[in-house]
Design an enzyme around this catalytic site. Structure first.
Site, PDB file in Angstrom:
ATOM      1  N   ARG A  40     -18.082  16.912 -22.083  1.00  0.00           N
ATOM      2  CA  ARG A  40     -16.876  16.347 -21.492  1.00  0.00           C
ATOM      3  C   ARG A  40     -15.827  16.181 -22.592  1.00  0.00           C
ATOM      4  O   ARG A  40     -16.109  16.295 -23.775  1.00  0.00           O
ATOM      5  CB  ARG A  40     -17.164  14.978 -20.839  1.00  0.00           C
ATOM      6  CG  ARG A  40     -18.141  15.009 -19.667  1.00  0.00           C
ATOM      7  CD  ARG A  40     -17.553  15.721 -18.470  1.00  0.00           C
ATOM      8  NE  ARG A  40     -18.405  15.621 -17.283  1.00  0.00           N
ATOM      9  CZ  ARG A  40     -19.336  16.496 -16.943  1.00  0.00           C
ATOM     10  NH1 ARG A  40     -19.564  17.551 -17.726  1.00  0.00           N
ATOM     11  NH2 ARG A  40     -20.047  16.336 -15.848  1.00  0.00           N
ATOM     12  N   SER A  84      -6.394  15.722 -12.163  1.00  0.00           N
ATOM     13  CA  SER A  84      -7.730  15.562 -12.724  1.00  0.00           C
ATOM     14  C   SER A  84      -8.342  16.918 -13.063  1.00  0.00           C
ATOM     15  O   SER A  84      -8.142  17.910 -12.353  1.00  0.00           O
ATOM     16  CB  SER A  84      -8.642  14.837 -11.743  1.00  0.00           C
ATOM     17  OG  SER A  84      -9.973  14.772 -12.228  1.00  0.00           O
ATOM     18  N   TYR A 129     -13.990  13.947  -3.940  1.00  0.00           N
ATOM     19  CA  TYR A 129     -12.920  13.460  -4.804  1.00  0.00           C
ATOM     20  C   TYR A 129     -12.123  14.626  -5.392  1.00  0.00           C
ATOM     21  O   TYR A 129     -10.886  14.626  -5.362  1.00  0.00           O
ATOM     22  CB  TYR A 129     -13.515  12.602  -5.922  1.00  0.00           C
ATOM     23  CG  TYR A 129     -12.533  12.255  -7.009  1.00  0.00           C
ATOM     24  CD1 TYR A 129     -11.401  11.497  -6.742  1.00  0.00           C
ATOM     25  CD2 TYR A 129     -12.727  12.697  -8.324  1.00  0.00           C
ATOM     26  CE1 TYR A 129     -10.493  11.173  -7.738  1.00  0.00           C
ATOM     27  CE2 TYR A 129     -11.834  12.380  -9.320  1.00  0.00           C
ATOM     28  CZ  TYR A 129     -10.716  11.619  -9.028  1.00  0.00           C
ATOM     29  OH  TYR A 129      -9.822  11.313 -10.016  1.00  0.00           O
ATOM     30  N   ASP A 157       0.847  -1.191   0.000  1.00  0.00           N
ATOM     31  CA  ASP A 157       0.000   0.000   0.000  1.00  0.00           C
ATOM     32  C   ASP A 157       0.884   1.244   0.000  1.00  0.00           C
ATOM     33  O   ASP A 157       1.898   1.299   0.717  1.00  0.00           O
ATOM     34  CB  ASP A 157      -0.900  -0.007   1.239  1.00  0.00           C
ATOM     35  CG  ASP A 157      -2.058   0.975   1.141  1.00  0.00           C
ATOM     36  OD1 ASP A 157      -1.791   2.182   0.955  1.00  0.00           O
ATOM     37  OD2 ASP A 157      -3.217   0.546   1.279  1.00  0.00           O
ATOM     38  N   LYS A 178      -8.071  15.586  -4.993  1.00  0.00           N
ATOM     39  CA  LYS A 178      -7.152  15.716  -6.123  1.00  0.00           C
ATOM     40  C   LYS A 178      -6.433  17.063  -6.093  1.00  0.00           C
ATOM     41  O   LYS A 178      -5.240  17.141  -6.414  1.00  0.00           O
ATOM     42  CB  LYS A 178      -7.900  15.549  -7.444  1.00  0.00           C
ATOM     43  CG  LYS A 178      -8.499  14.166  -7.658  1.00  0.00           C
ATOM     44  CD  LYS A 178      -7.495  13.047  -7.505  1.00  0.00           C
ATOM     45  CE  LYS A 178      -6.475  13.014  -8.623  1.00  0.00           C
ATOM     46  NZ  LYS A 178      -5.531  11.848  -8.481  1.00  0.00           N
TER      47      LYS A 178
END
Length: 357
Positions: free
Chosen positions: A245, A117, A177, A53, A181
């Site tokens: 998008r 992102s 999220y 991890d 980021k």
């Protein structure tokens, strides 16, 4: 170069490993293979592999021995289901990044490529006929429930025209999220300033392609549509399908990572001591409805159904201006929309996933 690829067994990460191999680099994969990400064991990566991890500092330090650079893809991805996902996102994305950067300080690795992102921008760029460029506020549940999906000018209420977003646009994350980021970028920027290291964030737009996880809210709308068609079901398109998008093929994203790593190896014009962000998209906006229709046509499946449903954390339009990456480093997307969607409609998918590259 010897390149540590965190999350290298995941969707994007595995394509990056292949691109690095073809470019003559030596990728090393670190991946936790968490059951939520890999319910079925993936094919062994074509690289040295460490099952660990990214939040395990000792394992990360071991993986960094002899590395020249890091390509950090390990993350919990997508919008998720509700705010109960917040601890998982923060743990995987931000704590994991902090542990990695601290280990890079200890081992002297000074080159980083981060999987960024486009979600850090929130809503995209909009123009009002009267007030010029404006930033609409958060979308209101009452508007969405009534089917009023398009943002309007915050000053006069006029309809807005969406445009491409450049890297100098203000950041405005609109969900958990997205917030994690952006925090990853801030951590990487602080690391670069402190160490004199070189950090690049590739702000991916909507990545799709072979090996994308199926049947999961975390993987993205293309995955959900492709999974529905594989079951013989019509894709369910939220809102009115007019959301814009930028759908970019995973092979082009992998190639962008390889191009940036080459630039970091030499005097590639990427300044040390700071974070440089590059949008990574085609620059050719498509609507979600167009994407669903293209997948349905390519697969011979049922036509999409527009449902009017919505998720409050979604944004209406977000599309990239990737000029900076093209001009600075010579990257070009190679896979066109029609070609990519036809391939994706017939390609295999991974088992359901929630965490991973």
């Amino acid at each position: 170069m010897r390149v540590l690829v965190t999350g290298g067994a995941g969707f994007i990460g595995s394509h990056i490993v292949g691109a690095l191999r073809r470019a003559g680099h030596e990728p090393v994969v670190l991946d936790a293979l968490l059951p939520s990400a890999h319910p079925v064991a993936p094919e062994p990566p074509d690289a040295e592999f460490l099952h660990a991890d990214v939040r395990d500092a000792a394992s990360v330090r071991a993986a960094l021995r002899g590395a020249d650079a890091v390509c950090h893809q390990a993350a919990m991805v997508g919008l998720g289901k509700d705010f109960a996902d917040a601890p998982g996102y923060v743990g995987c994305n931000d704590l994991g990044t902090a542990v990695l950067l601290a280990a890079m300080v200890e081992t002297g690795v000074r080159r980083l490529v981060l999987a960024g992102s486009m979600v850090v921008y929130g809503e995209g760029r909009y123009g009002c006929p009267r007030h010029g460029r404006v930033r609409p506020g958060p979308r209101r549940p009452e508007d969405l429930t009534a089917g009023r999906f398009e943002p309007r000018c915050p000053d006069c209420g006029a309809p807005l025209a969406p445009g491409l977003v450049a890297e100098d646009a203000p950041t405005d994350p609109r969900n958990v999220y997205a917030t994690t980021k952006l925090a990853q970028e801030h951590l990487a920027a602080a690391w670069a300033r402190t160490t004199g290291g070189t950090a690049v964030s590739l702000r991916y737009h909507n990545v799709y392609g072979p090996g994308m996880p199926r049947d999961t809210p975390y993987a993205g709308v293309a995955s959900l549509f492709r999974s529905a068609l594989a079951r013989g079901e019509a894709p369910r398109v939220f809102e009115d399908g007019g959301q814009r998008r930028d759908f970019v093929h995973v092979r082009d994203v992998a190639a962008a990572n390889a191009v940036v790593l080459e630039a970091l190896r030499g005097d590639g014009g990427v300044p040390p001591g700071a974070l440089t962000a590059y949008n990574t998209g085609t620059g050719e906006p498509r609507t979600v409805g167009e994407m669903a229709a293209a997948l349905a046509a390519a697969s011979g499946g049922p036509e999409p159904v527009v449902t009017g449903e919505f998720r409050l954390g979604d944004v209406r339009h977000i599309t990239a201006d990737s000029t900076r990456l093209r001009q600075a480093l010579g990257w070009r997307p190679r896979v066109g929309f029609a070609e990519g969607m036809t391939e994706f409609a017939r390609a295999g998918q991974r088992a359901s996933a929630g965490v991973g590259g």
